[in-house]
Design an enzyme around this catalytic site. Structure first.
Site, PDB file in Angstrom:
ATOM      1  N   GLU A   4      -9.832  -0.412 -24.354  1.00  0.00           N
ATOM      2  CA  GLU A   4     -10.681   0.660 -24.891  1.00  0.00           C
ATOM      3  C   GLU A   4     -10.608   0.636 -26.413  1.00  0.00           C
ATOM      4  OE1 GLU A   4     -12.863   3.517 -26.221  1.00  0.00           O
ATOM      5  OE2 GLU A   4     -12.969   2.899 -24.119  1.00  0.00           O
ATOM      6  N   SER A  24     -11.676   8.598 -20.300  1.00  0.00           N
ATOM      7  CA  SER A  24     -12.175   9.544 -19.299  1.00  0.00           C
ATOM      8  C   SER A  24     -12.494  10.917 -19.883  1.00  0.00           C
ATOM      9  CB  SER A  24     -11.150   9.692 -18.163  1.00  0.00           C
ATOM     10  OG  SER A  24     -10.908   8.462 -17.536  1.00  0.00           O
ATOM     11  N   CYS A  38     -20.860  14.315 -22.890  1.00  0.00           N
ATOM     12  CA  CYS A  38     -21.920  15.326 -22.754  1.00  0.00           C
ATOM     13  C   CYS A  38     -21.459  16.695 -23.240  1.00  0.00           C
ATOM     14  CB  CYS A  38     -22.365  15.425 -21.300  1.00  0.00           C
ATOM     15  SG  CYS A  38     -22.958  13.866 -20.594  1.00  0.00           S
ATOM     16  N   ARG A  61     -47.467  25.024  -3.247  1.00  0.00           N
ATOM     17  CA  ARG A  61     -48.751  25.485  -2.704  1.00  0.00           C
ATOM     18  C   ARG A  61     -49.901  25.100  -3.631  1.00  0.00           C
ATOM     19  NH1 ARG A  61     -47.194  31.163  -1.754  1.00  0.00           N
ATOM     20  NH2 ARG A  61     -48.833  31.595  -3.249  1.00  0.00           N
TER      21      ARG A  61
END
Length: 456
Positions: A34, A40, A44, A446
């Site tokens: 990494e 982890s 967001c 509808r």
């Protein structure tokens, strides 16, 4: 066997964790490289941490490197993979802090490098108050700048997509005057149709966010190590802080150099099991891959954490000896700016037209609860249906509290290829505190059915 994972966030760590669940350390060694300092975490959630809704950075971290290591996963932070040798089955990584190089052999490789922000040349400045919003490190830098003296008073957000509107909200909550620049005729131009985007624009202006559409940026003005203004053809806009929300692209430079196949979107090509096409034992997942849109059948790049986690899980199950697939996406997404919620699934009108569909649309205004019940809020629902067949092609919602998550019912209908006429009979829940007796979804179905019948 040895599994090497490039990228320690959602997709990469999901793959590593699922493989570890199925194979113990004596059967499978796992090394994760990494480049950053965290694993982890929820990218967001960064706008909500910056805006103050999330109190601290670590609340966004789902599992620390130490927790992964205790599970038998060798996580190596601040290591950037710079080469993939498929013939020798090894990767080359640089230790960004200690220096030196590491060569690690693999039997299985997971490429999970994520995405990189689109950054014009004029934005490539350092330590002057110009920020992307991609990593927790970016979030830390923005926090530090907001707390630096003299305190910023004017923020300019460039780009009206998800990151743009979310960061506009964050800056409002931090007490700054906010200007949002978008090259489209209205915010969220790639997410919703123009009529729905107009509702977003009107609401943002009502929140004292200055929205400038059809905007072009020529450059930045800086002085004394700080950004001072954003230069546009119409003049300079004062800016003590600039946020770039111009979108992202797959982070695939390393994949290209390593001869991993790329698709037309620029993402890595995989099969349904997330195996890189034509390469045994090589897998890819997350924002660096392209996937299939289930309505058009065409490859798309949809960089969302939901997909990254699912794709990583699929890859890890298959590496561990199980069987799993990731069938594709339909483009479901949701966001908010202050108290306005925006959601979509399936195709927009522009996307449906590009895919060759003949379609009708139906738009209705309704409320989130029974109109007489306290707290009822207005919402607008738009459906897009194939002409003649009535197949639901897409849906969009713009409204206040309790509006946007209704998109999930519409996503299920789209995923299962329901027609709008099928939807008119859906057995949706009802009680005055939660919905009108005719839910907005049913009213829209509808109206869409009537439009389909009129097209016959």
């Amino acid at each position: 066997m040895k599994l090497v994972v490039i990228g320690g966030d959602a997709a990469g760590m999901s793959a590593a964790s699922q493989a570890r669940k199925r194979l113990g350390e004596s059967d499978l060694g796992i090394v994760v490289f990494e480049r950053g300092s965290f694993t982890s975490y929820s990218a967001c959630g960064i706008p909500y941490w910056i805006g103050g809704a999330v109190p601290e950075r670590d609340a966004l971290i789902a599992r620390t490197p130490e927790e992964h290591r205790k599970a038998g996963i060798d996580v190596r932070l601040r290591h950037e993979v710079v080469g993939i040798d498929l013939d020798r089955r090894e990767v080359l990584a640089h230790d960004l802090d200690g220096g030196g190089e590491v060569r690690e052999p693999f039997d299985h490789l997971v490429y999970a490098t994520g995405a990189v922000p689109v950054m014009p040349e004029w934005a490539r400045v350092r330590d002057q108050g110009v920020f992307g919003v991609q990593t927790l490190g970016d979030g830390e830098a923005i926090h530090a700048w907001l707390d630096r003296e003299p305190k910023p008073r004017n923020a300019v957000v460039i780009g009206g997509g998800y990151i743009g509107v979310e960061m506009a909200e964050a800056m409002v909550h931090r007490g700054l005057h906010v200007t949002l620049l978008d090259k489209s005729p209205q915010p969220m131009g790639k997410t919703v149709d123009p009529d729905m985007g107009a509702l977003v624009q009107k609401a943002m202006r009502g929140m004292d966010i200055e929205v400038v559409t059809d905007a072009h940026v020529d450059g930045l003005e800086t002085a004394g190590g700080r950004v001072r203004a954003v230069v546009t053809p119409g003049g300079s806009l004062p800016a003590d802080l600039v946020v770039l929300g111009l979108g992202v692209r797959p982070n695939t430079a390393l994949a290209r150099e390593g001869s991993l196949p790329l698709g037309p979107t620029g993402g890595v090509r995989t099969d349904l099991r997330m195996r890189v096409e034509g390469l045994e034992g090589v897998w890819a997942a997350g924002d660096c891959v392209e996937t299939r849109h289930l309505l058009t059948g065409r490859p798309v790049h949809v960089p969302l954490g939901t997909h990254a986690n699912k794709q990583g899980r699929v890859a890890g199950i298959n590496i561990g000896g199980g069987y799993a697939t990731f069938p594709g996406v339909i483009g479901t997404a949701v966001t908010k700016v202050c108290d306005l919620e925006v959601a979509r699934t399936g195709l927009t009108s522009k996307e449906a037209e590009a895919a060759g569909y003949a379609f009708v649309t139906a738009t209705v205004d309704s409320t989130s609860r029974a109109g007489y019940y306290p707290g009822a809020q207005l919402m607008t629902v738009k459906l897009i249906a194939e002409r003649r067949t009535g197949l639901l092609l897409g849906a969009q919602i713009v409204g206040r509290a309790e509006a946007a998550k209704r998109i999930d019912a519409l996503a299920v209908a789209t995923w299962n290829r329901m027609t709008v006429e099928d939807m008119t009979a859906l057995d949706l829940s009802y009680a005055p505190p939660f919905a009108p007796v005719w839910d907005p979804i049913l009213i829209a179905a509808r109206k869409a059915t009537e439009a389909v019948h009129a097209s016959l």
